[in-house]
Design an enzyme around this catalytic site. Sequence first.
Site, PDB file in Angstrom:
ATOM      1  CB  SER A   1      45.490  40.523  58.954  1.00  0.00           C
ATOM      2  OG  SER A   1      46.845  40.434  58.550  1.00  0.00           O
TER       3      SER A   1
ATOM      4  NE  ARG B   1      43.437  45.086  66.642  1.00  0.00           N
ATOM      5  CZ  ARG B   1      44.156  45.328  67.737  1.00  0.00           C
ATOM      6  NH1 ARG B   1      44.858  46.447  67.850  1.00  0.00           N
ATOM      7  NH2 ARG B   1      44.189  44.449  68.728  1.00  0.00           N
TER       8      ARG B   1
ATOM      9  CB  THR C   1      48.716  34.629  60.400  1.00  0.00           C
ATOM     10  OG1 THR C   1      48.041  35.860  60.095  1.00  0.00           O
ATOM     11  CG2 THR C   1      47.685  33.591  60.795  1.00  0.00           C
TER      12      THR C   1
ATOM     13  CB  CYS D   1      41.519  58.727  65.654  1.00  0.00           C
ATOM     14  SG  CYS D   1      39.980  57.775  65.683  1.00  0.00           S
TER      15      CYS D   1
ATOM     16  CB  CYS E   1      35.998  53.378  69.158  1.00  0.00           C
ATOM     17  SG  CYS E   1      37.519  52.507  69.552  1.00  0.00           S
TER      18      CYS E   1
ATOM     19  CB  CYS F   1      42.610  50.884  65.291  1.00  0.00           C
ATOM     20  SG  CYS F   1      42.857  52.610  65.759  1.00  0.00           S
TER      21      CYS F   1
ATOM     22  CB  CYS G   1      43.795  56.911  70.713  1.00  0.00           C
ATOM     23  SG  CYS G   1      42.685  55.621  71.334  1.00  0.00           S
TER      24      CYS G   1
END
Length: 551
Positions: free
Chosen positions: A59, A307, A343, A497, A520, A523, A526
């Site tokens: 984050s 992410r 958060t 991606c 990968c 995140c 896709c």
Amino acid sequence: MTESDFNREKMEYDLVIVGAGPSGLSAAINFKKNCQRNGKNYSVCIVEKGSEVGAHILSGAILEPTALDELLNDWQGDDSCPVKVKVKQESIKFLSESKAFTLPKMFIPPVMHNHGNYIISLGSFCKWLSIEAEKLGVEIYPGFAASDILLNDKKLSGIVTGDLGVDEHGKPGPNFQPGIEIHGKYTLFAEGCRGHLGKRLMKEFGLRDKSEHQTYGIGLKELWEVHPEKANEGEVLHTIGWPLDRQTYGGSFLYHLSNNLVSVGFVIGLDYKNPYLSPYDEFQKFKTHPKMKSLFENGRRVSYGARALNEGGWQSLPELTFPGGALIGCDAGTLNTPKIKGTHTAMKSGMIAAEEVFLELEKGNANTHLSNFKSKFLQSWAGVELKKARNVRPSFKYGLSIGMMYTGIDQILFRGKAPWTLSHAEPDHLSLKNKKDCKPIEYPKPDGKLTFDKLTNVSFSSTYHEENQPCHLKLTDDNIPISNNLELYDSPEQRYCPAGVYEVLTENEKPRLQINSQNCIHCKTCDIKDPKQNITWVSPEGGGGPNYTNM
């Protein structure tokens, strides 16, 4: 050998939590504190797919300490707590291609102010929370991915962790270890945005039947160590505008931490329309702006990650509960989009859910419906906050200018209490235009100093997967990537991606989709953006994926 042949070990707990992020850890801590106050010793465990707590946490991040104050009111006296850097200076700039214009503070809605907030590494924060949880008796198992759910009489009774040592054909290999059944009287799902079990639970129990669809963004981030003369601990900068066009929602953040570290990132709404747009390359291009480039000169990139994040807010919250459990945090979609933080709201949702579980256990119940959880969350300061923010994100479906103007009216004039609720546009996977109606975007070639190619940056995410395991990116139909995605959209998965997982290769003069699943970084983009919803992300072996250091 079939799954029914496995002799799975079974473990039993009063409360099982999937995911050691802010919501899951806060739930565990609050649950155990309730136990302490009432002289009880209910058991709780957390399973975490990352190799360690914080490994998969990414984050910006700015922490509003409201929930932390409630959860651990003595945190400021704890020298080990990583929440140290208070926001001292903040601004929002509108970028043109070569200039930056600072927005007057009077035109910035109060919801976007950061007075009293802290710049943090969310991964480090979660590591610290995990230590606090373990002090209270919480059992945490990193490296164990929850891969399946246990249903009994249409009630959730726990989860199954993923098998280890399965080969690429799905067969047990020489080091095979079957997953463990972890039975819980209640299970909270805190997987983060687009949790793959949360997605299944929504379908299984019809949790989205009365809510709007979720909308998403992709957040990309690099951590840099800059020259000491350019570091300004406590400074916060957000930008809108260039390099995005006026129909694409998004913007940047730069947060100055201690030790000359700067978090720089870019968020783009996944409702973008041009199939040629590459969120990763927009981020790299952003850093070349004259006002940004100088900050990074003589600096070094430390790490990289990406992410997906929820942007739907209040009207996209599903039903949060089902017999035997609940969705919390970003699995439910509690992020406050105009605040650009979630958060604190994720933590609050976990804390309330934990209280509801405790009350049910005190009644002698198990696997029942936590029927009061959603109403208590909506009535809390976190729910009120989300309701006040509900109209901001959908207003940008009309473009940047109208979205900014409407946000000012909604948040400054009405203070989030307008007597109407805007609806979101179509789901993100339906937003792409046909390639023939769009202009290709030419992105500058990376220079290897300020801007980087995807694969080089992925190496700075410390991503690792055992190569001889089944691909965790599942295609429902092997033909769709070529017959639909290539034909209509020029294979947008190659661009949305952020890790170079998807590429179209030509063999015998025929195109085919190559999936490089070892790249990968989890995140989930896709799973969200594929036009036909043909890609499903499932959990790979526990411990695989990125290992975000101080991200």
